[in-house]
Motif scaffolding. Structure first.
Motif, PDB file in Angstrom:
ATOM      1  N   LEU A  31       0.989  -1.359   0.083  1.00  0.00           N
ATOM      2  CA  LEU A  31      -0.180  -0.031  -0.023  1.00  0.00           C
ATOM      3  C   LEU A  31       0.764   1.371  -0.094  1.00  0.00           C
ATOM      4  CD1 LEU A  31      -2.787  -1.054   2.478  1.00  0.00           C
ATOM      5  CD2 LEU A  31      -3.088  -0.771   0.021  1.00  0.00           C
ATOM      6  N   LEU A  32       2.027   1.230   0.772  1.00  0.00           N
ATOM      7  CA  LEU A  32       2.991   2.338   0.630  1.00  0.00           C
ATOM      8  C   LEU A  32       3.553   2.679  -0.733  1.00  0.00           C
ATOM      9  CD1 LEU A  32       4.721   2.007   4.084  1.00  0.00           C
ATOM     10  CD2 LEU A  32       2.958   3.536   3.679  1.00  0.00           C
ATOM     11  N   GLU A  33       3.371   1.605  -1.558  1.00  0.00           N
ATOM     12  CA  GLU A  33       3.932   1.858  -2.913  1.00  0.00           C
ATOM     13  C   GLU A  33       3.083   3.015  -3.602  1.00  0.00           C
ATOM     14  OE1 GLU A  33       6.885   0.485  -4.781  1.00  0.00           O
ATOM     15  OE2 GLU A  33       7.245  -0.104  -2.845  1.00  0.00           O
ATOM     16  N   LEU A  34       1.974   3.204  -2.933  1.00  0.00           N
ATOM     17  CA  LEU A  34       0.921   4.063  -3.487  1.00  0.00           C
ATOM     18  C   LEU A  34       1.632   5.517  -3.187  1.00  0.00           C
ATOM     19  CD1 LEU A  34      -2.610   2.302  -3.195  1.00  0.00           C
ATOM     20  CD2 LEU A  34      -1.032   2.523  -5.074  1.00  0.00           C
ATOM     21  N   THR A  35       2.520   5.787  -2.244  1.00  0.00           N
ATOM     22  CA  THR A  35       2.832   6.966  -1.711  1.00  0.00           C
ATOM     23  C   THR A  35       4.162   7.194  -1.993  1.00  0.00           C
ATOM     24  OG1 THR A  35       3.888   5.876   0.214  1.00  0.00           O
ATOM     25  CG2 THR A  35       1.596   6.484   0.176  1.00  0.00           C
TER      26      THR A  35
END
Length: 247
Positions: A31-35
């Motif tokens: 999910l942090l790949e989206l940031t």
């Protein structure tokens, strides 16, 4: 460890903890790949005045906390291997032969998986990308890799994996010396974290590279222990629905 030839039965593994926590962390990383958190954190270690990472040419970070520290971990594995071979002759080591074998196998697997993964994924290091003075285009783990001058070899973090490979100490000791096992777990986590921070300060890895390394090392050490050492009590094997104790 005990000097008797009988091996103790293993304390039950709580798979909700042993597998659940790594799974949750892995999902969080995806999910942090989206940031842009990887890039934002790495910017903290980059000097726009010197146009270089603050630890890139540090003798202390490179020679001591990278090269020498890695040799320390290698030495632990070597002593484990020597102990294993000596156990065929030295009576005091015979009872822990399997533990020594598990230690060596787990550490070997936990430090050897990174090169092939780095080759397959082709992820660039921070110091290679244009945002930090390099020549390559930055891309996240699950993004398409742009054409590169030189293929990246930075995911997952190899130096971090060297420290986290010592998770093997926890599993090797958990059935005979629970307190020492917990100390080994803290030592492995602390050393792996230190190695991770060192390489981030040098610009060699993004944060996520090192967290993924910790996940892989934990799972490898867990699987090795499960195959080589885990001996649940017969009552646990016959009653799988009984609540398992914590790892």
């Amino acid at each position: 460890m005990s000097a008797t030839f009988s091996r103790p039965t293993s304390r039950p593994l709580n798979y909700w903890i042993c597998l659940g926590i790594p799974a949750v962390i892995a999902i969080a990383l995806c999910l942090l790949e989206l940031t842009n958190i990887d890039m934002d954190i790495e910017k903290l270690f980059y000097s726009t005045v010197d146009h270089a990472f603050i630890g890139r040419h540090s003798h202390w970070l490179e020679d001591i906390l990278h090269d020498r520290a890695k040799q320390l971990v290698i030495a632990i594995g070597v002593f484990g291997a020597l102990g294993y071979f000596a156990s065929f002759k030295v009576k005091r080591l015979m009872p822990i032969r399997k533990e020594l074998a598990c230690l060596v196998v787990a550490m070997t697997l936990a430090t050897s998986y990174t090169p092939p993964l780095k080759t397959v994924t082709g992820v660039q290091c921070p110091w290679d990308v244009t945002e930090f003075g390099g020549k390559e285009t930055y891309s996240k783990l699950f993004e398409h890799r742009p054409v590169a001058i030189e293929a990246g070899r930075c995911w997952p973090g190899g130096h971090a994996a060297t420290g986290f490979a010592l998770f093997a100490l926890f599993f090797v000791l958990r059935d005979r010396r629970p307190r020492m096992a917990r100390a080994g777990l803290l030592f492995a986590f602390g050393l792996g974290t230190l190695f991770s921070v060192v390489r981030m300060i040098q610009g060699a890895h993004f944060l996520s590279h090192n967290v993924w390394a910790a996940i892989f090392c934990w799972l490898i050490c867990l699987a090795t222990y499960r195959v080589m050492l885990y001996r649940p009590h017969p009552a646990v094997q016959k009653a799988p629905k009984v609540a398992l104790a914590t790892a």
